[in-house]
Design a protein around this motif. Sequence first.
Motif, PDB file in Angstrom:
ATOM      1  N   GLN A   1       0.815  -1.215   0.000  1.00  0.00           N
ATOM      2  CA  GLN A   1       0.000   0.000   0.000  1.00  0.00           C
ATOM      3  C   GLN A   1       0.853   1.271   0.000  1.00  0.00           C
ATOM      4  O   GLN A   1       0.474   2.274  -0.604  1.00  0.00           O
ATOM      5  CB  GLN A   1      -1.005  -0.005   1.140  1.00  0.00           C
ATOM      6  N   ASP A   2       2.003   1.228   0.633  1.00  0.00           N
ATOM      7  CA  ASP A   2       2.894   2.395   0.614  1.00  0.00           C
ATOM      8  C   ASP A   2       3.361   2.668  -0.804  1.00  0.00           C
ATOM      9  O   ASP A   2       3.504   3.808  -1.217  1.00  0.00           O
ATOM     10  CB  ASP A   2       4.127   2.160   1.490  1.00  0.00           C
TER      11      ASP A   2
ATOM     12  N   ASP B   1      -5.475  -8.840  -1.710  1.00  0.00           N
ATOM     13  CA  ASP B   1      -5.080  -9.644  -0.551  1.00  0.00           C
ATOM     14  C   ASP B   1      -3.692  -9.304  -0.031  1.00  0.00           C
ATOM     15  O   ASP B   1      -3.258  -9.843   0.974  1.00  0.00           O
ATOM     16  CB  ASP B   1      -5.096 -11.136  -0.909  1.00  0.00           C
ATOM     17  N   TYR B   2      -2.976  -8.464  -0.743  1.00  0.00           N
ATOM     18  CA  TYR B   2      -1.570  -8.243  -0.399  1.00  0.00           C
ATOM     19  C   TYR B   2      -1.287  -6.821   0.073  1.00  0.00           C
ATOM     20  O   TYR B   2      -0.154  -6.381   0.070  1.00  0.00           O
ATOM     21  CB  TYR B   2      -0.681  -8.545  -1.608  1.00  0.00           C
ATOM     22  N   GLN B   3      -2.340  -6.112   0.485  1.00  0.00           N
ATOM     23  CA  GLN B   3      -2.204  -4.690   0.784  1.00  0.00           C
ATOM     24  C   GLN B   3      -1.048  -4.365   1.739  1.00  0.00           C
ATOM     25  O   GLN B   3      -0.377  -3.353   1.592  1.00  0.00           O
ATOM     26  CB  GLN B   3      -3.511  -4.173   1.372  1.00  0.00           C
ATOM     27  N   PHE B   4      -0.819  -5.228   2.720  1.00  0.00           N
ATOM     28  CA  PHE B   4       0.194  -4.912   3.732  1.00  0.00           C
ATOM     29  C   PHE B   4       1.466  -5.738   3.578  1.00  0.00           C
ATOM     30  O   PHE B   4       2.318  -5.764   4.445  1.00  0.00           O
ATOM     31  CB  PHE B   4      -0.382  -5.117   5.136  1.00  0.00           C
ATOM     32  N   THR B   5       1.591  -6.422   2.442  1.00  0.00           N
ATOM     33  CA  THR B   5       2.727  -7.316   2.244  1.00  0.00           C
ATOM     34  C   THR B   5       3.985  -6.528   1.880  1.00  0.00           C
ATOM     35  O   THR B   5       3.912  -5.504   1.204  1.00  0.00           O
ATOM     36  CB  THR B   5       2.404  -8.324   1.134  1.00  0.00           C
ATOM     37  N   GLU B   6       5.134  -7.029   2.347  1.00  0.00           N
ATOM     38  CA  GLU B   6       6.404  -6.393   2.007  1.00  0.00           C
ATOM     39  C   GLU B   6       6.885  -6.910   0.656  1.00  0.00           C
ATOM     40  O   GLU B   6       6.617  -8.047   0.289  1.00  0.00           O
ATOM     41  CB  GLU B   6       7.448  -6.721   3.082  1.00  0.00           C
ATOM     42  N   PRO B   7       7.640  -6.067  -0.079  1.00  0.00           N
ATOM     43  CA  PRO B   7       8.007  -6.443  -1.444  1.00  0.00           C
ATOM     44  C   PRO B   7       8.785  -7.747  -1.560  1.00  0.00           C
ATOM     45  O   PRO B   7       8.594  -8.474  -2.527  1.00  0.00           O
ATOM     46  CB  PRO B   7       8.850  -5.253  -1.927  1.00  0.00           C
ATOM     47  N   HIS B   8       9.656  -8.073  -0.572  1.00  0.00           N
ATOM     48  CA  HIS B   8      10.459  -9.273  -0.777  1.00  0.00           C
ATOM     49  C   HIS B   8       9.649 -10.555  -0.607  1.00  0.00           C
ATOM     50  O   HIS B   8      10.176 -11.637  -0.806  1.00  0.00           O
ATOM     51  CB  HIS B   8      11.700  -9.266   0.123  1.00  0.00           C
ATOM     52  N   ARG B   9       8.386 -10.428  -0.256  1.00  0.00           N
ATOM     53  CA  ARG B   9       7.528 -11.603  -0.186  1.00  0.00           C
ATOM     54  C   ARG B   9       6.657 -11.757  -1.439  1.00  0.00           C
ATOM     55  O   ARG B   9       5.778 -12.610  -1.488  1.00  0.00           O
ATOM     56  CB  ARG B   9       6.618 -11.526   1.038  1.00  0.00           C
ATOM     57  N   LEU B  10       6.877 -10.903  -2.442  1.00  0.00           N
ATOM     58  CA  LEU B  10       6.059 -10.957  -3.659  1.00  0.00           C
ATOM     59  C   LEU B  10       6.871 -11.536  -4.813  1.00  0.00           C
ATOM     60  O   LEU B  10       8.088 -11.396  -4.858  1.00  0.00           O
ATOM     61  CB  LEU B  10       5.610  -9.549  -4.044  1.00  0.00           C
TER      62      LEU B  10
ATOM     63  N   GLN C   1       3.767 -10.223  -9.316  1.00  0.00           N
ATOM     64  CA  GLN C   1       2.963  -9.485  -8.335  1.00  0.00           C
ATOM     65  C   GLN C   1       3.501  -8.076  -8.144  1.00  0.00           C
ATOM     66  O   GLN C   1       2.739  -7.114  -8.071  1.00  0.00           O
ATOM     67  CB  GLN C   1       2.961 -10.240  -7.003  1.00  0.00           C
ATOM     68  N   LYS C   2       4.829  -7.945  -8.097  1.00  0.00           N
ATOM     69  CA  LYS C   2       5.416  -6.610  -7.954  1.00  0.00           C
ATOM     70  C   LYS C   2       5.029  -5.723  -9.131  1.00  0.00           C
ATOM     71  O   LYS C   2       4.710  -4.550  -8.957  1.00  0.00           O
ATOM     72  CB  LYS C   2       6.943  -6.701  -7.883  1.00  0.00           C
ATOM     73  N   GLN C   3       5.043  -6.301 -10.331  1.00  0.00           N
ATOM     74  CA  GLN C   3       4.689  -5.508 -11.497  1.00  0.00           C
ATOM     75  C   GLN C   3       3.221  -5.094 -11.458  1.00  0.00           C
ATOM     76  O   GLN C   3       2.859  -4.011 -11.897  1.00  0.00           O
ATOM     77  CB  GLN C   3       4.987  -6.268 -12.793  1.00  0.00           C
ATOM     78  N   ARG C   4       2.361  -5.962 -10.911  1.00  0.00           N
ATOM     79  CA  ARG C   4       0.953  -5.581 -10.812  1.00  0.00           C
ATOM     80  C   ARG C   4       0.769  -4.452  -9.808  1.00  0.00           C
ATOM     81  O   ARG C   4      -0.056  -3.558 -10.006  1.00  0.00           O
ATOM     82  CB  ARG C   4       0.103  -6.796 -10.437  1.00  0.00           C
ATOM     83  N   VAL C   5       1.573  -4.488  -8.741  1.00  0.00           N
ATOM     84  CA  VAL C   5       1.526  -3.386  -7.780  1.00  0.00           C
ATOM     85  C   VAL C   5       1.974  -2.094  -8.468  1.00  0.00           C
ATOM     86  O   VAL C   5       1.369  -1.035  -8.281  1.00  0.00           O
ATOM     87  CB  VAL C   5       2.423  -3.675  -6.556  1.00  0.00           C
ATOM     88  N   ALA C   6       3.023  -2.202  -9.296  1.00  0.00           N
ATOM     89  CA  ALA C   6       3.500  -1.021 -10.015  1.00  0.00           C
ATOM     90  C   ALA C   6       2.400  -0.467 -10.910  1.00  0.00           C
ATOM     91  O   ALA C   6       2.203   0.756 -10.997  1.00  0.00           O
ATOM     92  CB  ALA C   6       4.734  -1.368 -10.839  1.00  0.00           C
ATOM     93  N   ILE C   7       1.639  -1.360 -11.550  1.00  0.00           N
ATOM     94  CA  ILE C   7       0.535  -0.903 -12.404  1.00  0.00           C
ATOM     95  C   ILE C   7      -0.519  -0.199 -11.552  1.00  0.00           C
ATOM     96  O   ILE C   7      -1.017   0.869 -11.918  1.00  0.00           O
ATOM     97  CB  ILE C   7      -0.082  -2.084 -13.186  1.00  0.00           C
TER      98      ILE C   7
END
Lengths: 279, 289, 267
Positions: free
Chosen positions: A100-101, A132-141, A145-151
């Motif tokens: 989320q950050d 489902d991953y709102q509070f997840t830290e990047p090294h757990r993705l 998934q990281k690219q979808r967060v970037a989108i």
Amino acid sequence: MAGNLIEFKDVSFRYSEQDPWVLKNVTFTIKEDEWVAIIGHNGSGKSTIAKLINGLLFPQEGEILIGGKKVTEDSIWDIRKDVGMVFQNPDNQFVGATVQDDVAFGMENRGITREVMVERIQSTLEAVGMSDYQFTEPHRLSGGQKQRVAIAGVLAISPRVLILDEATAMLDPNGRKEIMQTVSQLQSKQGLALITITHDLQEVVQANRVIVMNKGEVWKESVPREIFTEKEELRKIGLDVPFVTTLADALKDIGVSISKEPLNHEELLEELWTLHLRT
Amino acid sequence: MDITFENVSYTYQRNTPFEHKALEDLSFHIKSGSFVAIVGHTGSGKSTLISHLNGLSIPTDGKVKVGKYLLTHDEKPGDLKELRSKVGVVFQYPEHQLFEETIEKDIGFGPENFGVSESEIKERTHEALSAVGLSETLLDRSPFDLSGGQMRRVAIAGVLAIKPDILVLDEPTAGLDPRGQKEIMDMFYRLHQEQSLTTVLVTHSMEDALKYADHVIILNKGKKYLEGTPEDVFVQKDALKQVQLDVPEIVQFIASFNHKFNTSIPFSNQSTEQLAKQIKQALIGDELE
Amino acid sequence: MNNSLIIGQYVPGNSIVHRLDPRTKITIIFFFVFIVFFANNLPSYAILVAFAFASMFASKVPIRFILKGLTPVWFLIIFTFLLHLFVTKEGTLVFDLWIFKFYSGGVIRGIAIAIRFFLLILVTSLLTLTTTPIEITDAIEDMLGPLKKIKFPVHELALMMSISLRFIPTLMQETDKISRAQASRGVDFRTGPIKDRIKAVIPLLVPLFVSAFKRAEELAMAMEARGYQGGEGRSKLRELKIEKMDIFVYIIFIVVIILLFVTRTYG
């Protein structure tokens, strides 16, 4: 008809006077809510185009207009509001401590209020299937998934165009699929222009239009089906054609008449089926 | 050199809350001189598997035999350095391992560590450089001045200069454009045949596994899921689908064609041209009946 | 593979101590460090020990994590205790053997100092055990806020801290990857003379720096593309809020201070 969103007029670029031109006299337009794929081998200048669009680089010759505004030092902050970019390396664009950050980062830069941010984080994460991953830290993705967060982070500032600059190049096949699915859903729902930059011809099939780059110049500009008819030339400039088009060619070579260049398995099977019914 | 895994398990951070089984009861045999593709998702244990091939990891259970070297949890491993001089590993994005001032020094780094004489290193450097298709004029340049694709070739040359018997390739074409991918894979295939290497290729690409390998091992969640020749493994569409793996496109197409036209064209690793002929025949044959 | 990685020593939880505003925790610890030195008799020490242990139990952090955090400092605690034992020559002689002459004053002072030390470390480690590094960063940015007036780059400092924290796992993975690659090329990181082992670090450090610089460059570009122009005009998603619980904890702490000053002896 939708208006022109991006216009390149005779754009040339090089890093310095001693260096060779990376782009030479590039001219094209991209309309609102259009999906354009830019393909080319590594070093063909395709990623430079992306960096010119949002003013990370400036051309030495020619001009670039985004929504009618010329890209200059003074206009870049406005233009970056309209142009969202996702880069190649999933790790090197993830700024936030948690998902989320990271989605919030672009909004924070623009001083958007907290209430609006919280709301948009929810809606954009949902749009890319990462709720489902709102509070997840990047090294757990995973990379995908990281690219979808970037989108999601880009969508949160509601740009008019989303550029994926080889965003799938470092992903495994599943990650690639995730991104392509996400992207095609977004394009149909959100009504924004989409530019996908890639060297994978499989990924251009869904685009409305394809711009093929070779050695800094626009080599060809057309619909995907048209592009695929030039297999020999595509191979010559370092690209690879999909399996179905190769098979269609092999069939043509031995006298099976294929009238339409197939884009996927179903189209080729359909074509063979009608042929089969006629005989 | 033959490679044998006997009931190999590997657990990260055993006896902690973070215990994670990366490999579980894995057994297989790779004959000397074969080209094996190991396919599986990210997290299926592929990377852990290859780190056992040169003793970077020692199995927590079971035995790994590489040639005459034996790796088990109980016995202290023998000379790992000697083993590592026989097993060359090209890691993912190998260009990240470059560090020397010149390309020549970087290529010679491995052989030097393994005690190869200076004159021999020179010879090997030239050989390796020509094998990866780079010009000798580059030798005095810094590896960091090169393009990404060239840096990768230098890194590969650095592994080839070790003159390994076994070549392990961990997704060696990741991030390259189609031409670069083909050139690199063709190069490895040529080396494999010319120097009768044993080659282990870790890949996501079913197409590459089909094109180059004579033996395929599919991993899923640290266990062996399927194993056999490409012809045997890749026709098992449903089994592969169950673990979210795709079959190569040609297999997919043949299956769809057979289904739609009620034919039975077999998959025999045929070329596109051969398939076109078979399709034509099926269409005409159908008409004759 | 690195899923188990814990940055710093944070132990996830949802206790009262976890939920406190990080600024509350930092403020209280800051003052606790001072008042520890005011204790000078048994009741005053008892009050401090009670407060520290109450905080520890309230945090619900398993004792073994706390003890683990203390391991590197046991030596220091014991050393200061012994120092006072040997040096102080006050009170009555309680132990006399060969050159060892311990006085009651030394024993008491040694114990007192050891307790102070132990309390300081216990309480400060409670901060890092119950607060994520990013929360600490937020709190520091907020508390240093007034320094912005004298052009101190508070926002930049906090951003640097949070990005460094974010990249620790990435760089650790990278280190692991490169050391495996170099080990495969015959580098021996574990055995051999010291000189060789120091030399073996170069093939590890150079690629790490090269990659870190490349990452920094790409990250800077990505941040710019996402409209980053420095701290001015930025809003924040992360919000620090003083809740009722914080006020309650402050009150308890003030009571502790008052009790301490009431019980301590003057002169």
